[in-house]
Motif scaffolding. Structure first.
Motif, short mmCIF file in Angstrom:
data_model
loop_
_atom_site.label_atom_id
_atom_site.label_comp_id
_atom_site.label_asym_id
_atom_site.label_seq_id
_atom_site.Cartn_x
_atom_site.Cartn_y
_atom_site.Cartn_z
N HIS B 66 15.80 -36.13 -3.24
CA HIS B 66 14.64 -36.21 -2.35
C HIS B 66 13.85 -34.91 -2.43
O HIS B 66 14.25 -33.98 -3.13
CB HIS B 66 15.08 -36.48 -0.92
N ALA B 67 12.74 -34.84 -1.71
CA ALA B 67 11.87 -33.67 -1.81
C ALA B 67 11.90 -32.83 -0.54
O ALA B 67 11.03 -31.99 -0.33
CB ALA B 67 10.45 -34.12 -2.12
N CYS B 68 12.87 -33.04 0.33
CA CYS B 68 12.87 -32.33 1.60
C CYS B 68 13.48 -30.96 1.44
O CYS B 68 14.61 -30.81 0.99
CB CYS B 68 13.63 -33.13 2.64
N THR B 69 12.71 -29.93 1.85
CA THR B 69 13.19 -28.56 1.73
C THR B 69 13.85 -28.07 3.00
O THR B 69 14.35 -26.97 3.05
CB THR B 69 12.02 -27.63 1.42
N GLY B 70 13.82 -28.89 4.05
CA GLY B 70 14.38 -28.45 5.32
C GLY B 70 13.51 -27.45 6.03
O GLY B 70 14.00 -26.60 6.77
N CYS B 71 12.19 -27.59 5.86
CA CYS B 71 11.29 -26.59 6.45
C CYS B 71 11.06 -26.82 7.94
O CYS B 71 10.45 -26.00 8.60
CB CYS B 71 9.96 -26.59 5.71
N THR B 72 11.48 -27.98 8.47
CA THR B 72 11.35 -28.38 9.90
C THR B 72 9.91 -28.54 10.38
O THR B 72 9.66 -28.58 11.57
CB THR B 72 12.08 -27.42 10.87
N ALA B 73 8.96 -28.61 9.43
CA ALA B 73 7.57 -28.83 9.86
C ALA B 73 7.43 -30.16 10.58
O ALA B 73 6.70 -30.29 11.56
CB ALA B 73 6.64 -28.80 8.65
N CYS B 74 8.17 -31.17 10.12
CA CYS B 74 8.09 -32.48 10.76
C CYS B 74 8.67 -32.43 12.17
O CYS B 74 8.14 -33.02 13.10
CB CYS B 74 8.80 -33.52 9.91
N GLU B 75 9.76 -31.70 12.30
CA GLU B 75 10.39 -31.59 13.62
C GLU B 75 9.43 -30.95 14.61
O GLU B 75 9.32 -31.38 15.76
CB GLU B 75 11.66 -30.75 13.49
N LYS B 84 15.42 -34.34 14.28
CA LYS B 84 16.22 -33.09 14.39
C LYS B 84 16.68 -32.77 12.97
O LYS B 84 17.39 -33.57 12.34
CB LYS B 84 17.41 -33.33 15.31
N ILE B 85 16.27 -31.60 12.45
CA ILE B 85 16.67 -31.19 11.10
C ILE B 85 17.84 -30.22 11.22
O ILE B 85 17.73 -29.20 11.90
CB ILE B 85 15.51 -30.49 10.38
N ILE B 86 18.94 -30.56 10.61
CA ILE B 86 20.08 -29.64 10.59
C ILE B 86 20.14 -29.04 9.18
O ILE B 86 20.22 -29.79 8.20
CB ILE B 86 21.38 -30.37 10.94
N THR B 104 21.37 -32.52 7.38
CA THR B 104 21.20 -33.85 7.96
C THR B 104 19.80 -33.97 8.55
O THR B 104 19.34 -33.05 9.24
CB THR B 104 22.21 -34.09 9.10
N PHE B 105 19.15 -35.06 8.24
CA PHE B 105 17.84 -35.35 8.85
C PHE B 105 18.10 -36.44 9.89
O PHE B 105 18.29 -37.59 9.56
CB PHE B 105 16.89 -35.84 7.75
N VAL B 106 18.16 -36.02 11.16
CA VAL B 106 18.46 -37.00 12.22
C VAL B 106 17.16 -37.56 12.76
O VAL B 106 16.23 -36.83 13.07
CB VAL B 106 19.26 -36.34 13.36
N ALA B 121 2.53 -33.91 8.48
CA ALA B 121 2.90 -32.50 8.51
C ALA B 121 3.73 -32.09 7.30
O ALA B 121 3.75 -30.91 6.92
CB ALA B 121 3.68 -32.20 9.79
N CYS B 122 4.43 -33.00 6.69
CA CYS B 122 5.37 -32.64 5.62
C CYS B 122 4.62 -32.09 4.41
O CYS B 122 3.76 -32.76 3.84
CB CYS B 122 6.17 -33.87 5.23
N PRO B 123 4.93 -30.85 3.99
CA PRO B 123 4.20 -30.26 2.87
C PRO B 123 4.60 -30.85 1.51
O PRO B 123 3.84 -30.73 0.56
CB PRO B 123 4.58 -28.79 2.95
N THR B 124 5.75 -31.47 1.41
CA THR B 124 6.19 -31.95 0.10
C THR B 124 6.15 -33.47 -0.02
O THR B 124 6.54 -34.00 -1.05
CB THR B 124 7.63 -31.48 -0.16
N GLY B 125 5.69 -34.15 1.00
CA GLY B 125 5.63 -35.61 0.93
C GLY B 125 6.99 -36.24 0.82
O GLY B 125 7.17 -37.24 0.11
N ALA B 126 7.97 -35.68 1.56
CA ALA B 126 9.33 -36.18 1.42
C ALA B 126 9.58 -37.43 2.25
O ALA B 126 10.49 -38.19 1.95
CB ALA B 126 10.32 -35.09 1.82
N ILE B 127 8.79 -37.60 3.30
CA ILE B 127 9.02 -38.77 4.16
C ILE B 127 7.78 -39.63 4.17
O ILE B 127 6.68 -39.19 3.88
CB ILE B 127 9.37 -38.33 5.61
N LYS B 128 7.99 -40.88 4.51
CA LYS B 128 6.86 -41.80 4.61
C LYS B 128 7.20 -42.86 5.65
O LYS B 128 8.31 -42.91 6.19
CB LYS B 128 6.58 -42.44 3.26
S1 SF4 Z 1 8.44 -31.51 6.86
FE1 SF4 Z 1 9.11 -32.62 5.01
S2 SF4 Z 1 10.17 -31.06 3.81
FE2 SF4 Z 1 9.97 -30.21 5.88
S3 SF4 Z 1 11.89 -30.81 6.88
FE3 SF4 Z 1 10.42 -32.43 7.34
S4 SF4 Z 1 10.75 -33.94 5.72
FE4 SF4 Z 1 11.72 -32.05 5.06
#
Ligand code: SF4
Ligand code: SF4
Lengths: 358, 159
Positions: B66-75, B84-86, B104-106, B121-128
């Protein structure tokens, strides 16, 4: 030829031959009462399904389509549901008034049926002040609304009743003036006279400009008087919920609901009688041949056709226009409809005196 | 002049009402183009509009990456605290450097209003937004979901 008045006459003859005149009269009254109640039930079923289908068509939906062929028995199912529901009377309410109010609404509607001519020579009571009677009795219905709102012991119901009351009372003026225009043209308050005066053309054509103006005003005013959208202030979303009948449930609610639809039918029947000639077929002046062909269509079909056309028009309004605010509503009545209809009445009188109508 | 304005008002009002009635009258007489779906009957052929939002999902490719970096921008973007991003720290095998990554992406479906703000908000387009619906379950704990699939890791080159 088959006609409603033939049936009525033969029943009358049979009763008078079989019983003595007093008993026959009482029996006839009973039959008339049962017929009116039956008509109400039919109207409730037909108008509810019609309303839902019309709204569905206008909103490009399907509408009810589960119960019966094309959903045509939906309103029957709704009736059964309402019948088995619990009819509650809230604690702290004025029990007597609360329970009597829906019946007052229905009784007013029944009284209004008396002078309506459903077909040629088919009328319960052709009294000589027919139009006056209708406008006088129809104003009683506001009492049932105020009664219901007051007796509910609920601020919102009371507010809703006050708003409905204010609306009905003010719009009655314009409706009355619009009705008066036709009375001036005909020179009679008797319903049968008004219909007969349209034998050579309906008033909306014969009375041209002022008749059209009063027809428009009449339709707007009666839409408001029957509490229907865009004038359904009683049923504003948040603060009033369902207006004066918030506290009603089950069959008592259904009676109010039915009374609304029956009232729509009555005002449309009145509009059809005054402006579109009631049961009078479509006649043009002195074209004997054409008029004769039109006479072959039974008069009851003409009456119900015109009435349902007007009902459809009012339903069309409901599904087109957004609801008015209370201040806009009162503005419309007092600043626009009332002055225009007063001026229009002058115009009609002038035209009637000078004989400018056809 | 007052009277002129008055007549103009009435005329304008009548005209605009007629415009509205013409529109609905058109719909009434053209009852072919029904826009509602006969939902439970047409489950197989159901067409959902492109913008329909059912739930938030994380995009995984065929390598389970996946493309999620765990940046918590979505949270941070979520108005309901639905996400909740762990995070954890991955240790790079060659350089020995620590790198922040998602553990974990809760996602609490029961709190989500489908406002789409997290996706924006996601900078990498990891979620949709997925087009699933019919989310009802008997136990609300089933609505708390982990969006990253087990064993998935971040795609190479995504920062
Ligand atoms: S904003 Fe996108 S890249 Fe950042 S934690 Fe959320 S899903 Fe992951
Ligand atoms: S769609 Fe809105 S409510 Fe749902 S998780 Fe994203 S930001 Fe939160």
């Amino acid at each position: 030829m088959w006609s409603l008045s033939n049936i009525a006459t033969s029943i009358d003859q049979w009763l008078n031959e079989t019983f003595n005149p007093t008993l026959a009269l009482i029996l006839e009254m009973l039959i008339a009462g049962v017929a009116v109640i039956g008509l109400f039930a039919m109207l409730g079923l037909i108008l509810v399904i019609m309303e839902r289908k019309v709204s569905a068509w206008i909103q490009i939906r399907l509408g009810p389509n589960r119960v019966g062929p094309k959903g045509m028995f939906q309103s029957l199912a709704d009736t059964v549901k309402l019948l088995v529901k619990e009819g509650m009377t809230p604690g702290g309410s004025d029990k007597l008034l609360f329970n009597v109010a829906p019946f007052v609404a229905m009784i007013v509607a029944m009284l209004l049926m008396a002078p309506i001519a459903f077909a040629k020579d088919f009328q319960l009571w052709d009294l000589n002040i027919g139009v006056l009677y209708i406008s006088a009795v129809s104003s009683i219905s506001v009492i049932s609304i105020l009664m219901a709102g007051w007796a509910s012991n609920n601020k919102y119901s009371l507010l809703g009743a006050m708003r409905s009351g204010a609306q009905i009372v003010s719009y009655e003026l314009s409706a009355g003036l619009a009705v008066l225009a036709i009375v001036v043209l005909t020179g009679s308050l008797r319903v049968s006279d008004i219909i007969n005066s349209q034998a050579d053309g309906w008033w909306i054509f014969k009375g041209h400009i002022p008749a059209i103006i009063s027809f428009v005003i009449f339709i707007i005013a009666v839409t408001a008087e029957t509490n229907r959208a865009p004038f359904d202030m009683a049923e504003a979303e948040s603060e009033l919920t369902a207006g004066f009948h918030t506290e009603y449930s089950g069959m008592k609610f259904a009676l109010f609901f039915l009374a609304e639809y029956v009232n729509v039918f009555i005002v449309c029947a009145l509009g059809a009688t005054l402006f579109l000639g009631g049961w009078m077929p479509f006649h043009i002046g002195t074209w004997e041949a054409f008029n004769h062909v039109m006479d072959y269509i039974p008069s009851s079909i003409w009456f119900f056709g015109k009435t349902f056309f007007l009902i459809f028009l009012i339903m069309w309004f409901r599904w087109t226009f957004p609801r008015l605010r209370i201040d806009q509503l009162l503005n419309l009545e007092w600043k626009y409809l009332l002055p225009i209809s007063m001026f229009n009445l002058l115009l009609v009188t002038l035209i009637a005196i000078l004989g400018w109508h056809f | 002049m007052f009277l002129k304005q008055y007549i103009k008002d009435v005329w304008g009002a009548m005209k605009s009402l007629a415009t509205g009635m013409k529109r609905t009258g058109y719909y009434f007489t053209h009852h072919k183009e029904i826009i509602t779906e006969q939902y439970p009957d047409n489950r197989d052929t159901l067409v959902l509009p492109e913008r329909f939002k059912g739930e938030v999902v994380m995009i995984h490719d065929e390598n389970n990456e996946h493309a999620c970096t765990g940046c918590t921008a979505c949270e941070l973007a979520c108005p309901n605290a639905t996400i909740k991003i762990i995070t954890k720290f991955d240790v790079d095998a060659e350089t020995g450097k620590k790198k922040k990554a998602i553990d974990t992406f809760v996602y609490h479906l029961e709190l989500c209003t489908m406002c789409n703000l997290c996706v924006e908000a996601c900078p990498t387009g990891a979620i949709k937004m997925a087009q699933t619906f019919e989310h009802s379950v008997f136990d609300r704990s089933q609505l708390t979901k982990t969006l990253n699939k087990p064993g998935s890791k971040i795609r190479e080159g995504v920062e």
